[in-house]
Design an enzyme around this catalytic site. Structure first.
Site, PDB file in Angstrom:
ATOM      1  N   LEU A  90       0.841  -1.187   0.000  1.00 23.06           N
ATOM      2  CA  LEU A  90       0.000   0.000   0.000  1.00 23.06           C
ATOM      3  C   LEU A  90       0.880   1.242   0.000  1.00 23.06           C
ATOM      4  O   LEU A  90       1.976   1.238   0.560  1.00 23.06           O
ATOM      5  CB  LEU A  90      -0.914   0.036   1.241  1.00 23.06           C
ATOM      6  CG  LEU A  90      -1.979  -1.055   1.363  1.00 23.06           C
ATOM      7  CD1 LEU A  90      -2.689  -0.937   2.706  1.00 23.06           C
ATOM      8  CD2 LEU A  90      -2.995  -0.969   0.227  1.00 23.06           C
ATOM      9  N   ASP A  91       0.372   2.314  -0.607  1.00 25.40           N
ATOM     10  CA  ASP A  91       1.069   3.594  -0.549  1.00 25.40           C
ATOM     11  C   ASP A  91       1.152   4.064   0.901  1.00 25.40           C
ATOM     12  O   ASP A  91       0.362   3.646   1.753  1.00 25.40           O
ATOM     13  CB  ASP A  91       0.314   4.659  -1.359  1.00 25.40           C
ATOM     14  CG  ASP A  91       0.253   4.334  -2.845  1.00 25.40           C
ATOM     15  OD1 ASP A  91       1.089   3.551  -3.306  1.00 25.40           O
ATOM     16  OD2 ASP A  91      -0.648   4.871  -3.522  1.00 25.40           O
ATOM     17  N   LYS A  92       2.079   4.973   1.149  1.00 27.35           N
ATOM     18  CA  LYS A  92       2.293   5.522   2.487  1.00 27.35           C
ATOM     19  C   LYS A  92       0.992   6.023   3.124  1.00 27.35           C
ATOM     20  O   LYS A  92       0.709   5.751   4.289  1.00 27.35           O
ATOM     21  CB  LYS A  92       3.306   6.666   2.399  1.00 27.35           C
ATOM     22  CG  LYS A  92       3.496   7.493   3.667  1.00 27.35           C
ATOM     23  CD  LYS A  92       4.605   8.513   3.458  1.00 27.35           C
ATOM     24  CE  LYS A  92       4.699   9.482   4.616  1.00 27.35           C
ATOM     25  NZ  LYS A  92       3.626  10.511   4.550  1.00 27.35           N
ATOM     26  N   ARG A 124      -5.649   5.851  -7.858  1.00 28.48           N
ATOM     27  CA  ARG A 124      -5.525   7.307  -7.774  1.00 28.48           C
ATOM     28  C   ARG A 124      -5.421   7.933  -9.166  1.00 28.48           C
ATOM     29  O   ARG A 124      -6.071   8.948  -9.454  1.00 28.48           O
ATOM     30  CB  ARG A 124      -4.313   7.666  -6.912  1.00 28.48           C
ATOM     31  CG  ARG A 124      -4.425   7.136  -5.490  1.00 28.48           C
ATOM     32  CD  ARG A 124      -3.098   7.168  -4.760  1.00 28.48           C
ATOM     33  NE  ARG A 124      -2.632   8.542  -4.544  1.00 28.48           N
ATOM     34  CZ  ARG A 124      -1.443   8.845  -4.055  1.00 28.48           C
ATOM     35  NH1 ARG A 124      -0.583   7.882  -3.752  1.00 28.48           N
ATOM     36  NH2 ARG A 124      -1.100  10.111  -3.888  1.00 28.48           N
TER      37      ARG A 124
END
Length: 307
Positions: free
Chosen positions: A137-139, A239
């Site tokens: 997962l992204d930050k 996104r």
């Protein structure tokens, strides 16, 4: 901590008379390298005895595989980092990653990562494992992640992911109202030249096909709540796709207006809500869910109040 883990299989009527190595490949999907190691170290027994891999097995034979899981573990400093363990067994761990948490130490994030926290968590239990993410997962994306606790577990689960034998859904809050209640975004994604972090819709030969499915869960005056499923797993896929159709995720600084929306939420409103995988030991599907985090609940409260 034990340096080995045990797997067992009882030969089925359909497998009667098959080669031992055939059954091992079919039931456990061992790589060629792992098959060589098992053979060399004599870690497979049938009815308590070691036999050649080219030997034939019979119905009701008990196959036992003792995997050596001792390994040189990379050094990551143990730190008490907040995250929630959703499920854990001898093969994998499923965590609910909070937002603003990097998965693995990088040049700019050496501390406070999920990896630092996992090393600390395992050390408190007398365990020692490499960090082997199966999903990432992204930050600033919260939610479910699964990590393997040994090399075979990672290879098995990574193979499942590559073959799309999994189900994973996300929860997002986006700008605007989508025309359709459900749909599919099928647009290729590529890297922005000289900007390693950014991605964009790229119809050139450099672009990779990316497919995102969505369903509208709730509508507000100027926003929508979506449930999303990925058919491919490109970096920043959700996104980029949502931004490309004019519905960026609220709070997204890279692909939306996140800098201007700090009063609403301090990160992109994206959460990995559910995950379903075929378990390597249980030989069955296992599913997990992670509740919507508080910052996204607060954003929903604001949107409902103002609609």
């Amino acid at each position: 901590m034990s340096k080995t883990t045990l797997f067992q299989h009882v030969v089925t009527p359909e497998e009667d008379g098959e080669l031992l190595e055939t059954v091992l490949r079919k039931q456990f999907r061992f790589s060629r390298r792992m098959m060589r190691v098992l053979k060399h170290e004599k870690r497979v027994w049938v009815n308590g005895e070691w036999i050649f891999f080219r030997s034939r097995v019979k119905e009701m034979d008990l196959i036992r595989i003792e995997l050596n899981i001792a390994e040189d573990v990379e050094y990551i400093s143990p730190e008490e980092v907040p995250f929630t363990v959703v499920d854990e067994d001898e093969d994998l761990i499923v965590v609910n990653k909070p937002p603003n948490t990097v998965v693995h130490p990088t040049g700019s994030h050496q501390h406070g990562t999920l990896a630092n926290g996992l090393i600390y968590y395992w050390q408190q239990r007398g365990e020692n494992h490499k960090i082997r993410p199966v999903t990432r997962l992204d930050k600033d994306t919260s939610g479910l992640m699964v990590l393997a606790k040994h090399a075979y577990g990672h290879a098995f689960l990574a193979d499942q992911m590559a073959k799309k034998r999994y189900e994973r859904s996300y929860f997002a809050i986006v700008h605007g109202n989508l025309i359709h209640d459900r749909g599919t975004i099928d647009l290729p994604i590529g890297k922005v030249p000289d900007v390693p972090l950014l991605r964009f819709i790229d119809f050139s030969e450099e672009g990779s096909r990316a497919i995102t499915h969505y369903e509208v869960v709730e509508r507000f005056s100027h926003a929508s709540v979506l449930r999303l499923w990925l058919e491919t797993g490109r970096t920043h896929q959700i996104r980029v796709h949502l931004s490309s159709i004019g519905h960026p995720i609220i709070g997204d600084e890279l692909y939306g207006n996140g800098e201007e929306e700090k009063h609403l939420i301090g990160r992109q409103a994206l959460h990995a809500k559910s995950l379903k995988l075929y378990h390597l030991r249980k030989r069955d599907w296992v599913a997990w869910e992670a509740p919507i985090p508080e910052d996204m609940k607060q954003l929903l409260h604001i949107l409902r109040r103002d609609s």
